[in-house]
Design a protein around this motif. Structure first.
Motif, PDB file in Angstrom:
ATOM      1  N   GLU A  52       4.670  -0.624 -10.858  1.00 32.45           N
ATOM      2  CA  GLU A  52       3.660   0.098 -10.079  1.00 32.45           C
ATOM      3  C   GLU A  52       2.261  -0.399 -10.417  1.00 32.45           C
ATOM      4  O   GLU A  52       1.434  -0.648  -9.528  1.00 32.45           O
ATOM      5  CB  GLU A  52       3.737   1.619 -10.341  1.00 32.45           C
ATOM      6  CG  GLU A  52       4.896   2.321  -9.702  1.00 32.45           C
ATOM      7  CD  GLU A  52       6.169   2.149 -10.520  1.00 32.45           C
ATOM      8  OE1 GLU A  52       6.067   1.627 -11.660  1.00 32.45           O
ATOM      9  OE2 GLU A  52       7.247   2.495 -10.029  1.00 32.45           O
ATOM     10  N   ILE A  82       0.843  -1.207   0.000  1.00 29.42           N
ATOM     11  CA  ILE A  82       0.000   0.000   0.000  1.00 29.42           C
ATOM     12  C   ILE A  82       0.876   1.255   0.000  1.00 29.42           C
ATOM     13  O   ILE A  82       0.619   2.214  -0.728  1.00 29.42           O
ATOM     14  CB  ILE A  82      -0.960  -0.008   1.219  1.00 29.42           C
ATOM     15  CG1 ILE A  82      -2.005  -1.109   1.047  1.00 29.42           C
ATOM     16  CG2 ILE A  82      -1.661   1.345   1.382  1.00 29.42           C
ATOM     17  CD1 ILE A  82      -2.853  -1.363   2.270  1.00 29.42           C
ATOM     18  N   VAL A 127      -2.738   3.369  -9.457  1.00 28.97           N
ATOM     19  CA  VAL A 127      -4.062   2.951  -8.952  1.00 28.97           C
ATOM     20  C   VAL A 127      -5.145   3.500  -9.867  1.00 28.97           C
ATOM     21  O   VAL A 127      -6.083   2.782 -10.254  1.00 28.97           O
ATOM     22  CB  VAL A 127      -4.276   3.434  -7.496  1.00 28.97           C
ATOM     23  CG1 VAL A 127      -5.696   3.134  -7.016  1.00 28.97           C
ATOM     24  CG2 VAL A 127      -3.270   2.781  -6.564  1.00 28.97           C
ATOM     25  N   ALA A 128      -4.982   4.758 -10.256  1.00 24.21           N
ATOM     26  CA  ALA A 128      -5.970   5.375 -11.153  1.00 24.21           C
ATOM     27  C   ALA A 128      -6.006   4.631 -12.480  1.00 24.21           C
ATOM     28  O   ALA A 128      -7.088   4.362 -13.042  1.00 24.21           O
ATOM     29  CB  ALA A 128      -5.617   6.837 -11.363  1.00 24.21           C
ATOM     30  N   THR A 129      -4.838   4.264 -12.975  1.00 25.96           N
ATOM     31  CA  THR A 129      -4.765   3.527 -14.246  1.00 25.96           C
ATOM     32  C   THR A 129      -5.511   2.203 -14.139  1.00 25.96           C
ATOM     33  O   THR A 129      -6.282   1.829 -15.021  1.00 25.96           O
ATOM     34  CB  THR A 129      -3.271   3.242 -14.605  1.00 25.96           C
ATOM     35  OG1 THR A 129      -2.551   4.454 -14.530  1.00 25.96           O
ATOM     36  CG2 THR A 129      -3.144   2.622 -15.984  1.00 25.96           C
ATOM     37  N   ALA A 131      -0.412  -2.383  -8.095  1.00 25.76           N
ATOM     38  CA  ALA A 131      -1.786  -1.876  -7.899  1.00 25.76           C
ATOM     39  C   ALA A 131      -2.800  -2.987  -8.213  1.00 25.76           C
ATOM     40  O   ALA A 131      -3.801  -3.149  -7.497  1.00 25.76           O
ATOM     41  CB  ALA A 131      -2.030  -0.669  -8.796  1.00 25.76           C
ATOM     42  N   VAL A 154       2.737   1.573  -3.492  1.00 26.55           N
ATOM     43  CA  VAL A 154       1.964   1.729  -4.726  1.00 26.55           C
ATOM     44  C   VAL A 154       1.806   3.222  -5.092  1.00 26.55           C
ATOM     45  O   VAL A 154       1.664   4.088  -4.230  1.00 26.55           O
ATOM     46  CB  VAL A 154       0.587   1.024  -4.592  1.00 26.55           C
ATOM     47  CG1 VAL A 154      -0.389   1.848  -3.774  1.00 26.55           C
ATOM     48  CG2 VAL A 154       0.004   0.725  -5.958  1.00 26.55           C
ATOM     49  N   ASP A 155       1.845   3.441  -6.389  1.00 25.51           N
ATOM     50  CA  ASP A 155       1.754   4.798  -6.920  1.00 25.51           C
ATOM     51  C   ASP A 155       0.286   5.150  -7.165  1.00 25.51           C
ATOM     52  O   ASP A 155      -0.477   4.340  -7.684  1.00 25.51           O
ATOM     53  CB  ASP A 155       2.549   4.821  -8.226  1.00 25.51           C
ATOM     54  CG  ASP A 155       2.602   6.202  -8.817  1.00 25.51           C
ATOM     55  OD1 ASP A 155       2.795   7.155  -8.058  1.00 25.51           O
ATOM     56  OD2 ASP A 155       2.417   6.317 -10.055  1.00 25.51           O
ATOM     57  N   LYS A 156      -0.100   6.391  -6.804  1.00 24.56           N
ATOM     58  CA  LYS A 156      -1.502   6.796  -6.958  1.00 24.56           C
ATOM     59  C   LYS A 156      -1.930   6.796  -8.421  1.00 24.56           C
ATOM     60  O   LYS A 156      -3.067   6.447  -8.761  1.00 24.56           O
ATOM     61  CB  LYS A 156      -1.719   8.190  -6.355  1.00 24.56           C
ATOM     62  CG  LYS A 156      -1.875   8.170  -4.846  1.00 24.56           C
ATOM     63  CD  LYS A 156      -2.069   9.551  -4.299  1.00 24.56           C
ATOM     64  CE  LYS A 156      -2.038   9.508  -2.775  1.00 24.56           C
ATOM     65  NZ  LYS A 156      -1.918  10.847  -2.187  1.00 24.56           N
ATOM     66  N   LYS A 157      -0.995   7.200  -9.284  1.00 25.67           N
ATOM     67  CA  LYS A 157      -1.327   7.218 -10.715  1.00 25.67           C
ATOM     68  C   LYS A 157      -1.612   5.808 -11.223  1.00 25.67           C
ATOM     69  O   LYS A 157      -2.496   5.580 -12.045  1.00 25.67           O
ATOM     70  CB  LYS A 157      -0.151   7.811 -11.505  1.00 25.67           C
ATOM     71  CG  LYS A 157      -0.136   9.316 -11.526  1.00 25.67           C
ATOM     72  CD  LYS A 157       1.004   9.792 -12.410  1.00 25.67           C
ATOM     73  CE  LYS A 157       1.155  11.293 -12.249  1.00 25.67           C
ATOM     74  NZ  LYS A 157       2.444  11.759 -12.811  1.00 25.67           N
TER      75      LYS A 157
END
Lengths: 256, 275
Positions: free
Chosen positions: B244, B40, B48-50, B248, B43-46
């Motif tokens: 990344e 957690i 996760v969005a992807t 995710a 992990v990269d926020k971008k």
């Protein structure tokens, strides 16, 4: 009535040997014997849970030796009652009626009637877990009686109960048996139970029938040492007769 | 520390025993949680969005969920009669049959995939099933279910057998005298009493099927929008350097599995929670 004709059954080293018993309609019969004598096996043979190796079993004159357990008209109450733990008291009692496709209305009236007979109406919604020994005993009896069997088989029905409850339950069993006129076979190793309930009795030892008769016959005229000891004839003497009035003590067989 | 069972007055030996038992629970749970927490934090926020917006990954998630659910249903369909037979009937060679049922558990999953590929491509029966019957498994979504079934059905069968073993036969015998046929006593008595064990087997099967990877790569591959499931997507993403995104997706897989297993346990009741 129920009649067995030289039935034999063997499992491992144990063998029931050519058992012949004749129990008249409406009689309360008790089968006595020490643990391991084969009493439970005999009951299981009668209700078809064990396939006998030889002999015949008759109920009301019909040969039921090869009849499935469900079609024999026998109500069987096993030793520790085997009440279905996933069902409520009422569902346990209704179990056999449901299995036989009984209509809902008829089923309800039969359950109520049996509940009243055994005084367990207040237990109907309870789960099995948490019932006392006496309550379980009455529920298991109700589960069988609701089906109106021709023969009732009770495997040590009161052995798990305390002394007071045992006497009460024996009296209740006898009263119900008399009221319904049910042919009953009650298995026990307890002599007091026999004197409380039985019309006739048999004594079994290691799969061999020792004697059948009225209780007073078993007490006063035991056929062998074992029966005499089982019936607690403390002044019993064993001796051998030569047929001319002479006896030799300590050998075997005749009761004095 | 609060104990689950009602216990009598406890001395210091009992407390040491409880503490020792709880120590192992704590170590294991903390270790697993640490692994997840590390992911957690890493992990990269971008990424996760992807993952959340990618239609291919949504498809892979959907494929993972439906194939593992279908596999579980098929496995239970086999497990109940098989578990009952193995528990109740004795027949020549039953010990061997019992061992064969357990075999896929010890099979390396990769071997299962390889064996299935050889069966469908090299044997007459396999080719007949694919070519003449039209049941094509190789490189097809049906192959995902087959791979999952081969590697995970044993869990359901073993659990069902153990559950039926635990049901006292006297209940069934009494049911027979009360008017049931053998099937009736199975349906009305044995099956309800074995229910929790069977559901537990279902959970194990689903869990194994949901995270399966090795045999899928061999038998069905990982084609975007066709045979891709979450576990193979993770592999593909990390193999092209998208660590990344892979991470995710791994987190997504862990959370979906956690939610599913928790829900089944809650629905299944307290007995399941012990498993």
């Amino acid at each position: 009535m129920i009649r067995t004709e030289k039935i034999s059954f063997h499992i491992g080293t144990f063998e029931l040997q050519r058992l012949s018993i004749n129990i008249a309609k409406g009689k309360y019969f008790i089968l006595l014997g020490p643990p391991g004598a084969g009493k439970t096996v005999f009951l299981e043979c009668l209700c078809g849970l064990k396939k006998i190796n030889s002999g015949r079993i008759y109920i009301d004159g019909s040969d039921v030796t090869n009849t499935e357990p469900r079609a024999r008209g026998i109500g069987y109450v096993p030793q520790d009652y085997a009440l279905f733990p996933h069902l409520s008291v009422e569902q346990n009692i209704a179990f056999g009626l449901r299995a036989r496709g009984c209509q809902r209305k008829e089923m309800q009236s039969k359950i109520t009637e049996t509940g009243e007979l055994l005084d367990i109406r207040q237990l109907m919604s309870r789960r099995i877990y948490g019932l006392s020994g006496g309550e379980k005993q009455r529920v298991s009896l109700a589960r069988v009686l609701v089906l109106q069997p021709k023969i009732l088989l009770l495997d040590e029905p009161v052995c798990a109960l305390d002394e007071v409850t045992r006497q009460e339950v024996c009296a209740q069993l006898l009263s119900i048996q008399r009221r319904l006129g049910l042919t009953t076979i009650h298995v026990s190793h307890n002599l007091e139970e026999a004197f409380t309930v039985a019309d006739r009795a048999a004594i079994l030892k290691a799969g061999i029938l020792q004697q059948v008769g009225r209780l007073d016959e078993l007490v006063n005229k035991p056929s062998n040492d074992f029966v005499a000891r089982f019936m607690r004839r403390e002044k019993h003497l064993s001796c051998k007769c030569d047929g001319q009035g002479n006896t030799e003590p300590g050998q075997s067989c005749e009761n004095r | 520390m609060k104990t689950v069972l009602d216990t009598p007055v406890r001395g210091w030996r009992d407390r040491i025993f409880s503490a020792a038992a709880f120590f192992f629970v704590s170590v294991f749970v903390i270790f697993v949680l640490m692994l997840i927490i590390t992911d957690i934090f890493y992990v990269d926020k971008k990424a996760v969005a992807t993952v959340l917006t990618s239609k291919f990954i949504r498809h892979a998630l959907w494929m993972s969920v439906w194939t593992s659910c279908v596999t579980t249903l098929i496995a239970l369909l086999f497990a109940v009669p098989m578990g009952y037979s193995l528990s109740r009937f004795r027949f020549p060679g039953h010990i061997l049959v019992d061992a064969i049922v357990d075999l896929p558990i010890v099979f390396p999953p990769l071997v299962a995939g390889l064996t299935l590929l050889v069966f469908f491509s090299q044997t007459g029966l396999g080719r007949w099933i694919q070519d003449d019957l039209g049941l094509v498994f190789v490189f097809q979504p049906k192959g995902i279910v087959l791979c999952q079934f081969v590697t995970s059905a044993s869990f359901a069968i073993r659990s069902a057998k153990t559950a039926f073993d635990d049901v006292d036969r006297r209940y069934e015998n009494v049911a027979l005298t009360l008017g049931c046929t053998q099937f009736g006593s199975f349906r009305r008595v044995c099956l309800p009493l074995a229910k929790n064990g069977i559901i537990a087997g279902g959970i194990l099967t689903w869990s194994r099927a949901f995270g399966l990877f090795g045999p899928l790569m061999i038998l069905v591959g990982s084609f975007r929008g066709r045979t891709e499931v979450l576990s193979t997507t993770i592999y593909l993403e990390q193999s092209i350097g998208n660590l990344e995104v892979a991470l995710a997706i791994a987190l997504l897989l862990i959370f979906v599995a956690l939610i599913a297993v928790t829900c089944i346990r809650l629905v299944g009741g307290s007995t399941l929670a012990k498993l």
